[in-house]
Design a protein around this motif. Structure first.
Motif, PDB file in Angstrom:
ATOM      1  N   LEU A   1     -34.890  30.354 -35.985  1.00 20.80           N
ATOM      2  CA  LEU A   1     -34.875  31.146 -37.217  1.00 20.80           C
ATOM      3  C   LEU A   1     -33.487  31.239 -37.861  1.00 20.80           C
ATOM      4  O   LEU A   1     -33.363  31.663 -39.006  1.00 20.80           O
ATOM      5  N   LYS A   2     -32.484  30.830 -37.132  1.00 18.23           N
ATOM      6  CA  LYS A   2     -31.106  30.973 -37.615  1.00 18.23           C
ATOM      7  C   LYS A   2     -30.894  30.380 -39.012  1.00 18.23           C
ATOM      8  O   LYS A   2     -30.350  31.049 -39.892  1.00 18.23           O
ATOM      9  N   PRO A   3     -31.338  29.127 -39.244  1.00 25.53           N
ATOM     10  CA  PRO A   3     -31.129  28.569 -40.588  1.00 25.53           C
ATOM     11  C   PRO A   3     -31.939  29.283 -41.663  1.00 25.53           C
ATOM     12  O   PRO A   3     -31.580  29.230 -42.840  1.00 25.53           O
ATOM     13  N   ILE A   4     -33.018  29.959 -41.239  1.00 28.79           N
ATOM     14  CA  ILE A   4     -33.864  30.640 -42.232  1.00 28.79           C
ATOM     15  C   ILE A   4     -33.274  31.985 -42.634  1.00 28.79           C
ATOM     16  O   ILE A   4     -33.229  32.325 -43.804  1.00 28.79           O
ATOM     17  N   VAL A   5     -32.812  32.722 -41.640  1.00 27.88           N
ATOM     18  CA  VAL A   5     -32.271  34.050 -41.971  1.00 27.88           C
ATOM     19  C   VAL A   5     -30.855  33.954 -42.543  1.00 27.88           C
ATOM     20  O   VAL A   5     -30.390  34.881 -43.204  1.00 27.88           O
ATOM     21  N   GLY A   6     -30.195  32.823 -42.307  1.00 29.65           N
ATOM     22  CA  GLY A   6     -28.884  32.576 -42.908  1.00 29.65           C
ATOM     23  C   GLY A   6     -27.791  33.443 -42.323  1.00 29.65           C
ATOM     24  O   GLY A   6     -27.980  34.069 -41.282  1.00 29.65           O
ATOM     25  N   PRO A   7     -26.649  33.443 -42.990  1.00 27.69           N
ATOM     26  CA  PRO A   7     -25.535  34.242 -42.483  1.00 27.69           C
ATOM     27  C   PRO A   7     -25.904  35.724 -42.493  1.00 27.69           C
ATOM     28  O   PRO A   7     -26.532  36.196 -43.442  1.00 27.69           O
ATOM     29  N   GLN A   8     -25.526  36.402 -41.442  1.00 26.82           N
ATOM     30  CA  GLN A   8     -25.961  37.790 -41.340  1.00 26.82           C
ATOM     31  C   GLN A   8     -24.920  38.748 -41.885  1.00 26.82           C
ATOM     32  O   GLN A   8     -23.775  38.698 -41.512  1.00 26.82           O
ATOM     33  N   GLU A   9     -25.401  39.580 -42.753  1.00 32.22           N
ATOM     34  CA  GLU A   9     -24.497  40.607 -43.256  1.00 32.22           C
ATOM     35  C   GLU A   9     -25.180  41.961 -43.267  1.00 32.22           C
ATOM     36  O   GLU A   9     -24.747  42.891 -43.916  1.00 32.22           O
ATOM     37  N   LEU A  10     -26.302  42.015 -42.552  1.00 26.77           N
ATOM     38  CA  LEU A  10     -26.993  43.294 -42.473  1.00 26.77           C
ATOM     39  C   LEU A  10     -26.186  44.253 -41.601  1.00 26.77           C
ATOM     40  O   LEU A  10     -25.717  43.858 -40.533  1.00 26.77           O
ATOM     41  N   PRO A  11     -25.990  45.465 -42.031  1.00 24.73           N
ATOM     42  CA  PRO A  11     -25.155  46.404 -41.295  1.00 24.73           C
ATOM     43  C   PRO A  11     -25.710  46.739 -39.908  1.00 24.73           C
ATOM     44  O   PRO A  11     -24.944  47.035 -39.007  1.00 24.73           O
ATOM     45  N   GLU A  12     -27.036  46.644 -39.743  1.00 19.94           N
ATOM     46  CA  GLU A  12     -27.638  47.048 -38.467  1.00 19.94           C
ATOM     47  C   GLU A  12     -27.080  46.299 -37.280  1.00 19.94           C
ATOM     48  O   GLU A  12     -26.927  46.829 -36.211  1.00 19.94           O
ATOM     49  N   GLU A  13     -26.777  45.018 -37.529  1.00 22.23           N
ATOM     50  CA  GLU A  13     -26.446  44.295 -36.318  1.00 22.23           C
ATOM     51  C   GLU A  13     -24.960  44.284 -36.006  1.00 22.23           C
ATOM     52  O   GLU A  13     -24.578  43.915 -34.913  1.00 22.23           O
ATOM     53  N   ILE A  14     -24.144  44.733 -36.917  1.00 22.12           N
ATOM     54  CA  ILE A  14     -22.711  44.785 -36.623  1.00 22.12           C
ATOM     55  C   ILE A  14     -22.459  45.730 -35.445  1.00 22.12           C
ATOM     56  O   ILE A  14     -21.720  45.429 -34.530  1.00 22.12           O
ATOM     57  N   GLU A  15     -23.157  46.846 -35.461  1.00 24.99           N
ATOM     58  CA  GLU A  15     -22.973  47.775 -34.351  1.00 24.99           C
ATOM     59  C   GLU A  15     -23.636  47.268 -33.074  1.00 24.99           C
ATOM     60  O   GLU A  15     -23.205  47.568 -31.976  1.00 24.99           O
ATOM     61  N   LYS A  16     -24.673  46.490 -33.237  1.00 30.68           N
ATOM     62  CA  LYS A  16     -25.412  46.041 -32.067  1.00 30.68           C
ATOM     63  C   LYS A  16     -24.749  44.848 -31.400  1.00 30.68           C
ATOM     64  O   LYS A  16     -24.818  44.671 -30.199  1.00 30.68           O
ATOM     65  N   GLU A  17     -24.152  44.001 -32.218  1.00 27.94           N
ATOM     66  CA  GLU A  17     -23.636  42.762 -31.669  1.00 27.94           C
ATOM     67  C   GLU A  17     -22.272  42.949 -31.028  1.00 27.94           C
ATOM     68  O   GLU A  17     -21.298  43.327 -31.672  1.00 27.94           O
ATOM     69  N   THR A  18     -22.231  42.700 -29.764  1.00 28.21           N
ATOM     70  CA  THR A  18     -20.977  42.847 -29.050  1.00 28.21           C
ATOM     71  C   THR A  18     -20.346  41.477 -28.860  1.00 28.21           C
ATOM     72  O   THR A  18     -19.215  41.230 -29.243  1.00 28.21           O
ATOM     73  N   ASP A  19     -21.119  40.579 -28.312  1.00 26.19           N
ATOM     74  CA  ASP A  19     -20.612  39.253 -28.018  1.00 26.19           C
ATOM     75  C   ASP A  19     -21.652  38.260 -28.494  1.00 26.19           C
ATOM     76  O   ASP A  19     -22.842  38.455 -28.316  1.00 26.19           O
ATOM     77  N   GLU A  20     -21.222  37.206 -29.121  1.00 29.11           N
ATOM     78  CA  GLU A  20     -22.166  36.246 -29.686  1.00 29.11           C
ATOM     79  C   GLU A  20     -22.989  35.522 -28.630  1.00 29.11           C
ATOM     80  O   GLU A  20     -24.141  35.224 -28.814  1.00 29.11           O
ATOM     81  N   GLU A  21     -22.369  35.231 -27.524  1.00 32.40           N
ATOM     82  CA  GLU A  21     -23.053  34.382 -26.541  1.00 32.40           C
ATOM     83  C   GLU A  21     -23.150  35.037 -25.173  1.00 32.40           C
ATOM     84  O   GLU A  21     -22.340  35.857 -24.806  1.00 32.40           O
ATOM     85  N   GLY A  22     -24.174  34.599 -24.466  1.00 31.65           N
ATOM     86  CA  GLY A  22     -24.249  34.918 -23.043  1.00 31.65           C
ATOM     87  C   GLY A  22     -24.633  36.349 -22.711  1.00 31.65           C
ATOM     88  O   GLY A  22     -24.507  36.771 -21.578  1.00 31.65           O
ATOM     89  N   VAL A  23     -25.081  37.083 -23.648  1.00 31.86           N
ATOM     90  CA  VAL A  23     -25.453  38.463 -23.338  1.00 31.86           C
ATOM     91  C   VAL A  23     -26.908  38.708 -23.708  1.00 31.86           C
ATOM     92  O   VAL A  23     -27.295  39.791 -24.042  1.00 31.86           O
TER      93      VAL A  23
END
Lengths: 164, 141
Positions: free
Chosen positions: A119-141
């Protein structure tokens, strides 16, 4: 909580621009219809373009449940969102084929992580505020993130319930 | 695996009354548990449970009320599971049509019976009855 505690609700959460729906309950008619409603409602309010329905905990999907799930993907498409089902168990897959449920147009992946990649190419670059707080590390978590969905799900759940 | 025929099995039976939507899921999960006890692999347990779900759904949709009986069975050295789905509703008027898969008088999918047949090894419809429907299905380990 509201009075409808008898019906287990599925916690859903936005992760990397996708609405992730981990179905942790064994499905029955009412709960699958509720999931369908909740997903469509959430898509409407958030404008999310990708949906992941994770069925890795589900053991029984009969013709009605299968049709309702595939209908949900088609309805989501009408709202401009692409759905990927993840984690079908072999027995569930075999049953759905024997039942002849129309599933030709649904997308699947083995894991939620793979679904997110699709889904990555479909949802495109993320700028939704919800995930800034949720995302700690891009990989391996991945595992941790899944935990977060379950824990953080309650808030989103209440939102959805308020509107119904 | 121990030889099965040596020990006398207490033939386990489980009966589930079908009168509500939720009974469909209840029957299916009971079937899964008994299929596991009978010795089916996980994939097959799910298939048995799904077949039971379809049979229970058939009862609920067409007759409103009925009963599912699930039993571990033995025939010669084989072990398996038998499910009897019984109701006293209007009955299936055209069984051949119903089995084709597309047929539906209730507006539901109508895939249920043909699907249940494919999921199981044996599928018997009792057509002698004047009222209601009785379907017996079996699957062998």
């Amino acid at each position: 909580m509201e009075e409808k505690t008898a019906l287990p609700r599925v916690a859903m959460h936005i992760m990397r621009g996708c609405l992730v729906v981990p179905v942790q309950v064994e499905l029955d008619d009412k709960s699958v219809i509720q999931i369908q409603k909740d997903i469509l409602e959430k898509l409407k309010t958030t404008g999310t373009k990708g949906v992941i329905i994770d069925v890795s905990a589900v053991e029984i999907i009969d013709s009605f449940l299968g049709k309702t799930l595939s209908d949900t993907a088609r309805m989501a498409a009408m709202l401009g969102a692409t759905t990927v089902f993840t984690g079908f168990k072999p027995g569930v897959a075999a049953s759905l084929i024997d039942l002849d449920v129309e599933l030709g147009d649904i997308q699947t992946a083995m894991t939620v992580e793979e679904g997110l990649l699709i889904l990555k190419p479909i949802v495109g670059p993320q700028e939704l505020p919800e995930e800034i707080e949720k995302e700690t590390d891009e990989e391996g978590v991945e595992a941790e993130q899944i935990e977060q969905i379950e824990e953080g799900g309650d808030e989103t759940l209440e939102d959805a319930e308020d509107e119904t | 695996m121990k030889p099965l025929r040596m020990q006398k099995m207490k033939h386990k039976t489980k009966q589930i009354a079908i009168s509500d939507e939720i009974d469909i899921a209840k029957a299916a999960s009971n079937a899964r548990i008994l299929a596991e006890e009978a010795g089916f692999k996980q994939t097959e347990q799910f298939m048995v449970a799904t077949a039971v779900s379809e049979l229970a759904r058939n009862i609920y949709t067409y007759a409103m009320k009925g009963e599912i009986t699930i039993k571990i069975i033995e025939r010669k050295a084989k072990r398996g599971i038998e499910i009897v789905a019984e109701d006293y509703g209007p009955g299936i008027k055209d069984i051949a049509q119903a089995m084709k898969g597309q047929f539906s008088t209730s507006g539901s999918l109508g895939l249920g019976l043909s699907g249940a047949k494919r999921l199981m090894d044996e599928f018997i419809v009792d057509t002698e009855r004047k009222r209601g429907t009785k379907i017996i299905v079996r699957k062998w380990v």
